[in-house]
Design an enzyme around this catalytic site. Structure first.
Site, short mmCIF file in Angstrom:
data_model
loop_
_atom_site.label_atom_id
_atom_site.label_comp_id
_atom_site.label_asym_id
_atom_site.label_seq_id
_atom_site.Cartn_x
_atom_site.Cartn_y
_atom_site.Cartn_z
N HIS A 1 23.37 57.87 87.55
CA HIS A 1 22.71 58.15 88.74
C HIS A 1 21.44 58.37 88.03
O HIS A 1 20.37 58.53 88.67
CB HIS A 1 23.18 59.34 89.31
CG HIS A 1 24.40 58.92 90.39
ND1 HIS A 1 24.20 59.19 91.63
CD2 HIS A 1 25.34 58.21 90.07
CE1 HIS A 1 25.38 58.77 92.25
NE2 HIS A 1 26.02 58.08 91.20
N VAL B 1 17.81 55.17 88.63
CA VAL B 1 16.63 55.49 89.31
C VAL B 1 15.50 55.94 88.41
O VAL B 1 15.64 57.05 87.85
CB VAL B 1 17.10 56.74 90.30
CG1 VAL B 1 15.80 57.23 91.29
CG2 VAL B 1 18.30 56.51 91.19
C1 HEM Z 1 29.25 50.15 91.75
C2 HEM Z 1 28.88 50.95 92.57
C3 HEM Z 1 28.93 52.33 92.68
C4 HEM Z 1 29.21 53.11 93.74
C5 HEM Z 1 29.21 52.49 95.40
C6 HEM Z 1 29.85 54.32 93.57
C7 HEM Z 1 30.04 55.27 94.55
C8 HEM Z 1 30.53 56.65 94.20
C9 HEM Z 1 30.93 57.57 95.23
C10 HEM Z 1 30.84 57.39 96.58
C11 HEM Z 1 31.44 58.73 94.38
C12 HEM Z 1 32.18 59.94 94.98
C13 HEM Z 1 30.96 60.85 95.50
C14 HEM Z 1 31.55 62.05 96.43
O1 HEM Z 1 31.86 61.63 97.51
O2 HEM Z 1 31.74 62.99 95.81
C15 HEM Z 1 31.32 58.17 92.98
C16 HEM Z 1 31.83 59.02 91.95
C17 HEM Z 1 31.91 58.51 90.66
N1 HEM Z 1 31.06 57.75 90.20
FE1 HEM Z 1 30.78 56.02 91.42
N2 HEM Z 1 29.72 54.34 92.20
C18 HEM Z 1 29.51 53.29 91.64
C19 HEM Z 1 29.47 53.00 90.30
C20 HEM Z 1 29.38 53.94 89.21
C21 HEM Z 1 29.38 53.72 87.96
C22 HEM Z 1 28.64 52.35 87.42
C23 HEM Z 1 29.69 54.73 87.16
C24 HEM Z 1 29.62 54.81 85.77
C25 HEM Z 1 29.35 55.87 85.14
C26 HEM Z 1 30.24 55.79 88.11
C27 HEM Z 1 30.94 56.74 87.82
C28 HEM Z 1 31.54 57.71 88.82
C29 HEM Z 1 32.10 58.88 88.57
C30 HEM Z 1 32.82 59.34 86.99
C31 HEM Z 1 32.60 59.42 89.73
C32 HEM Z 1 33.33 60.95 89.80
C33 HEM Z 1 32.30 62.17 89.66
C34 HEM Z 1 32.82 63.22 89.63
O3 HEM Z 1 34.24 63.53 90.07
O4 HEM Z 1 32.14 64.30 89.65
N3 HEM Z 1 30.17 55.27 89.40
N4 HEM Z 1 31.03 57.07 92.64
#
Ligand code: HEM
Ligand SMILES: *[C@@H]1O[C@H](CO)[C@@H](O)[C@H](O)[C@H]1NC(C)=O
Ligand SMILES: *[C@@H]1O[C@H](CO)[C@@H](O)[C@H](O)[C@H]1NC(C)=O
Ligand SMILES: *[C@@H]1O[C@H](CO)[C@@H](O)[C@H](O)[C@H]1NC(C)=O
Ligand SMILES: *[C@@H]1O[C@H](CO)[C@@H](O)[C@H](O)[C@H]1NC(C)=O
Ligand SMILES: *[C@@H]1O[C@H](CO)[C@@H](O)[C@H](O)[C@H]1NC(C)=O
Ligand SMILES: *[C@@H]1O[C@H](CO)[C@@H](O)[C@H](O)[C@H]1NC(C)=O
Ligand SMILES: CC(=O)N[C@H]1CO[C@H](CO)[C@@H](O)[C@@H]1O
Length: 347
Positions: A65, A69
């Protein structure tokens, strides 16, 4: 409660053991060398995750994130800046829902002092979180020397970050805009093996309306819907979180869903591995954007390859994270912030 891992809504700041502002001045000289900085970050990240395992996924997500950006410039950390635009800083964007780990960054910054940028801390902490969560299997080097930007806008985050209801074409376009391939999209999505999502980010997957529904295994959908209701009470919120990974749910949940755990170490709760792909091919992932990886021939093939080869995923994930961590800052004015939450002339 069906989860083995605890995951109450907001990540509390409980791991911030001390705000070592005074100490920071004294250790500055000692951290000039790269090894000292990296060693300090590693130690503090390990301690943070040990204190609260939810911080591992949080720190990993921060890399994506921040770097997506405006490039890797620490812009995601700002609470305020004169260069917000009218929409607030990136944190205020809907697509940053659930973003956490800021207190860990603050703790590391307090220890490292004014010579290490917040942007460097984000990528180093995310790298170390990946190493800890993968039990040392995911490691990569990152070059340091980033500087911190002064601009942070929620509107820019909303325009740049992918949405959880994106279709495969939109996901590919979003990644291509940053020079990331469809294969790298699949590789990096494997990060959703760990961490949690709010109901509001996957509510469409529980919907019975055909216009918004995507394939999801009926028994899994039923188990998830039931647990969501339970979690509303447990977490005392209408928007509770659920773990991304069905592996991390208890055996009753997995059985009720009909999850085929072959190839998945179900004892490895919270471990960053290739289990995301094995769940995905069974239509047992939370987000529409996760499922969408199956909805094009090239990405579907990649899901299958990575699900069948843990080592290959570890190597490719490490390489893609290194590439992500190198996205150049796009701003024109830079500094090394004193506080990661505001630009220097506001301190
Ligand atoms: C491909 C497109 C992606 C979308 C649409 C996406 C979307 C999301 C969403 C909606 C959440 C949950 C947010 C919430 O409701 O609390 C999330 C969590 C997360 N995303 Fe993604 N994400 C993407 C790619 C990635 C990438 C590239 C990474 C690599 C670092 C990543 C790592 C994570 C992690 C580790 C979480 C869990 C965070 C936590 O438990 O605190 N995501 N993501
Ligand atoms: C910048 O954003 C923060 C939080 O998002 C907000 O409190 C502040 O009022 C904003 N400032 C400006 C000038 O827009
Ligand atoms: C785009 O990505 C490819 C593959 O990772 C890399 O070799 C190339 O240098 C990148 N191009 C730019 C302009 O960043
Ligand atoms: C549940 O949340 C509401 C509002 O968010 C609050 O007023 C109430 O005290 C909370 N109840 C418990 C048991 O924490
Ligand atoms: C889940 O299914 C397995 C295999 O059928 C069984 O051994 C186990 O007792 C079941 N666990 C629960 C909690 O239902
Ligand atoms: C993607 O999903 C939609 C809706 O399920 C379907 O109509 C379409 O054929 C799929 N496209 C591909 C390339 O699989
Ligand atoms: C898994 O991937 C690695 C790295 O690409 C490769 O060397 C190895 O042969 C693959 N293993 C299998 C069983 O395909
Ligand atoms: C992805 C990667 O490079 N993993 C390596 C991390 O370090 C261990 C131990 O040195 C290696 O075995 C992995 O191959």
């Amino acid at each position: 409660m069906a989860m083995k891992a605890t995951h109450a809504g907001a990540v509390a700041g409980a791991v911030v053991v001390c705000l070592c502002a005074v100490v920071a001045v004294q250790v500055q000289a000692a951290v000039a060398g790269g090894d000292g900085v990296e060693g300090t970050v590693r130690t503090l990240v390990e301690a943070a995750i040990k204190g609260d395992p939810r911080l591992g996924p949080a720190l990993l997500r921060l890399v994506f994130h921040d770097c997506w950006v405006n490039g890797c410039d620490g812009s995601v950390l700002l609470d305020t800046t004169p260069f917000n635009g009218s929409s607030g800083t990136e944190k205020a964007a809907g697509r940053n829902i659930g973003l956490a780990g800021f207190e860990v960054i603050d703790t590391i910054k307090a220890k490292l002092g004014d010579t290490v940028s917040c942007a460097d801390i984000v990528v180093l902490a995310g790298r170390d979180a990946a190493a800890v969560m993968s039990r040392g299997k995911i490691n990569y080097t990152v070059v340091t020397g980033r500087r911190d930007g002064v601009v942070s806008s929620a509107a820019a985050a909303a325009a740049t970050l992918p949405d959880s209801v994106f279709k495969i074409g939109q996901l590919k376009d979003n990644f291509a805009a940053k020079n990331f391939t469809a294969e790298e999209l699949v590789v990096l999505s494997g990060a959703h093996a760990v961490g949690v999502s709010h109901l509001s980010s996957f509510q469409d997957r529980l919907s019975s309306s055909r216009s918004v529904s995507t394939p999801i295994t009926a028994a899994y959908k039923a188990a998830l819907g039931k647990d969501v209701e339970a979690q509303k009470a447990v977490q005392n919120t209408t928007d509770p979180t659920e773990p991304f990974n069905i592996r991390d749910m208890d055996a009753g949940f997995r059985n009720a869903s009909g999850f085929d755990a072959a190839g998945v170490d179900t004892a490895a709760v919270g471990v960053l591995d290739n289990s995301f792909y094995l769940a995905n091919t069974q239509n047992m992932v939370l987000l529409r954007s996760d499922w969408e990886l199956l909805n094009a021939t090239d990405t579907r093939r990649k899901v299958s390859v990575l699900g069948g080869n843990a080592t290959r995923w570890e190597m490719e994930f490490a390489a893609a994270m290194a590439k992500l961590s190198n996205l150049p800052a796009e701003g024109t004015r830079f500094e090394v912030r004193k506080s990661c939450r505001s630009i220097n002339n506001l301190n």
